[in-house]
Design a protein around this motif. Structure first.
Motif, short mmCIF file in Angstrom:
data_model
loop_
_atom_site.label_atom_id
_atom_site.label_comp_id
_atom_site.label_asym_id
_atom_site.label_seq_id
_atom_site.Cartn_x
_atom_site.Cartn_y
_atom_site.Cartn_z
N VAL A 50 49.26 20.51 27.99
CA VAL A 50 49.15 19.06 28.10
C VAL A 50 47.77 18.59 27.66
N THR A 51 46.73 19.30 28.04
CA THR A 51 45.38 18.91 27.65
C THR A 51 45.22 18.92 26.13
N VAL A 52 45.69 19.99 25.49
CA VAL A 52 45.61 20.08 24.03
C VAL A 52 46.46 18.99 23.38
N ALA A 53 47.67 18.78 23.91
CA ALA A 53 48.56 17.77 23.34
C ALA A 53 47.97 16.37 23.48
N GLY A 55 44.76 15.62 23.61
CA GLY A 55 43.67 15.54 22.64
C GLY A 55 44.18 15.35 21.23
N SER A 56 45.21 16.07 20.88
CA SER A 56 45.81 15.94 19.55
C SER A 56 46.39 14.55 19.34
N THR A 57 47.04 14.04 20.38
CA THR A 57 47.62 12.70 20.30
C THR A 57 46.53 11.65 20.14
N LEU A 58 45.46 11.79 20.91
CA LEU A 58 44.35 10.84 20.79
C LEU A 58 43.76 10.88 19.38
N ALA A 59 43.57 12.07 18.84
CA ALA A 59 43.03 12.19 17.48
C ALA A 59 43.97 11.54 16.46
N THR A 60 45.27 11.74 16.63
CA THR A 60 46.23 11.14 15.71
C THR A 60 46.19 9.62 15.79
N LEU A 69 49.10 1.84 18.03
CA LEU A 69 48.57 2.09 19.37
C LEU A 69 49.69 2.20 20.39
N THR A 70 50.67 1.33 20.32
CA THR A 70 51.78 1.35 21.28
C THR A 70 52.49 2.69 21.29
N GLU A 71 52.77 3.24 20.11
CA GLU A 71 53.45 4.54 20.04
C GLU A 71 52.56 5.64 20.62
N GLY A 72 51.27 5.56 20.38
CA GLY A 72 50.35 6.54 20.95
C GLY A 72 50.33 6.47 22.46
N VAL A 78 54.59 9.89 27.97
CA VAL A 78 55.59 10.97 27.97
C VAL A 78 54.94 12.29 28.40
N LEU A 79 53.81 12.63 27.79
CA LEU A 79 53.14 13.89 28.13
C LEU A 79 52.72 13.93 29.59
N ILE A 80 52.11 12.87 30.06
CA ILE A 80 51.64 12.82 31.44
C ILE A 80 52.83 12.78 32.39
N GLY A 81 53.88 12.05 32.02
CA GLY A 81 55.08 12.01 32.84
C GLY A 81 55.72 13.39 32.99
N LEU A 82 55.81 14.12 31.88
CA LEU A 82 56.37 15.47 31.94
C LEU A 82 55.51 16.39 32.80
#
Length: 162
Positions: A50-53, A55-60, A69-72, A78-82
């Motif tokens: 989750v931490t890596v994901a 970070g990757s999402t933020l970079a994207t 921004l909304t999709e990000g 989603v990641l935090i919910g999971l």
């Protein structure tokens, strides 16, 4: 080759990065605050994913103009919910907990390294000695027990000094 296009393409890109970056950061912090302290605790391998994901999402979000921004922010949710579901479930169901979390492993008992456990957990005697020194000891023989915790840290409990 036109180097000017590689170095600077106008102020729109940097301005978008600053604005979207600040908003994405605030959104991520808010999501993490709402989800609770355990979301990114040192609990299991899923936390690293989750931490890596995140970070990757933020970079994207910051660097890919095709990602709004909304999709990000939805991706963050989603990641935090999971992650919340995984931690919530692991607290309530023993079978699920065993599936997602490793159990602590005893590596030293009564001052004697347990070689099979060391091999299985891929821990060296040098790492054991480091844990013993962190606990105030000088030698592995001084440790009553050394445990490899679920989060990967080593805990050394020294025996009585005489």
């Amino acid at each position: 080759m036109d180097l000017s296009g590689m170095l600077f393409q106008g102020w729109t890109g940097p301005a978008r990065t600053v604005l979207v970056g600040a908003l994405a950061y605030v959104g991520l912090v808010l999501f993490l605050r709402v989800s609770g302290k355990r979301t990114l605790s040192k609990l299991n391998a899923f936390d690293l994913v989750v931490t890596v994901a995140l970070g990757s999402t933020l970079a994207t979000i910051l660097l890919d103009e095709k990602v709004p921004l909304t999709e990000g922010l939805v991706a963050f949710a989603v990641l935090i919910g999971l992650q919340f579901v995984v931690t919530w479930s692991s607290v309530r169901w023993k079978l699920w907990r065993r599936a997602v979390r490793s159990e602590p492993a005893v590596l030293v008992r009564g001052g004697e390294p347990l070689s099979e456990a060391l091999r299985r957990e891929r821990i060296t005697e040098g790492e054991l000695l480091s844990a013993v020194r962190s606990a105030g000891g000088r030698d592995i023989a001084e440790a009553e027990v050394v445990i490899l915790e679920s989060d990967g840290t080593l805990t050394a409990i020294l025996g009585p000094r005489g």
